[in-house]
Motif scaffolding. Structure first.
Motif, mmCIF file in Angstrom:
data_model
loop_
_atom_site.group_PDB
_atom_site.id
_atom_site.type_symbol
_atom_site.label_atom_id
_atom_site.label_comp_id
_atom_site.label_asym_id
_atom_site.label_seq_id
_atom_site.Cartn_x
_atom_site.Cartn_y
_atom_site.Cartn_z
ATOM 1 N N PHE A 11 0.676 -1.557 -0.130
ATOM 2 C CA PHE A 11 -0.162 -0.167 -0.149
ATOM 3 C C PHE A 11 0.781 1.807 0.009
ATOM 4 O O PHE A 11 0.454 2.285 -0.282
ATOM 5 N N ILE A 15 1.006 4.089 -2.923
ATOM 6 C CA ILE A 15 1.471 5.761 -2.949
ATOM 7 C C ILE A 15 2.443 5.828 -2.971
ATOM 8 O O ILE A 15 2.077 7.081 -4.154
ATOM 9 N N LEU A 19 1.960 9.195 -6.137
ATOM 10 C CA LEU A 19 2.237 10.499 -5.969
ATOM 11 C C LEU A 19 4.106 10.460 -6.740
ATOM 12 O O LEU A 19 3.796 12.440 -6.964
#
Length: 95
Positions: A11, A15, A19
């Protein structure tokens, strides 16, 4: 024994990849070593397996969905425009 659950590592890497725009492998190996307690060899092997499975899944979806040929001219125009801008930018650094 892993220091952090693999789901949490995945996870967090997802992310960070989303980003920053960097590939997941850039983050997977340090995450597996630092957070997962793996050796470098295990981390590299696990990262390669992850990339293989992700690619295989994407290829399956690519073959099972129809191609929208109406988007091709816009994509080509965007690529040409980006290449032109990039070439001018590079030329300014060469001088």
């Amino acid at each position: 024994m892993p220091l952090v659950a693999p789901d949490i590592v995945g996870f967090l890497v997802g992310i960070l990849s989303a980003l920053t725009g960097l590939c997941g492998g850039f983050f997977y190996i340090p995450a597996f070593v630092l957070l997962g307690g793996c050796s470098i060899k295990e981390a590299v092997g696990t990262s390669l397996a992850t990339v293989f499975l992700t690619s295989a899944n994407g290829r399956h979806h690519l073959w099972s969905w129809p191609i929208e040929y109406s988007h091709c001219p816009a994509a080509h125009g965007g690529c040409h425009w980006g290449h032109s801008i990039g070439s001018l930018h590079r030329a300014s650094f060469a001088q």
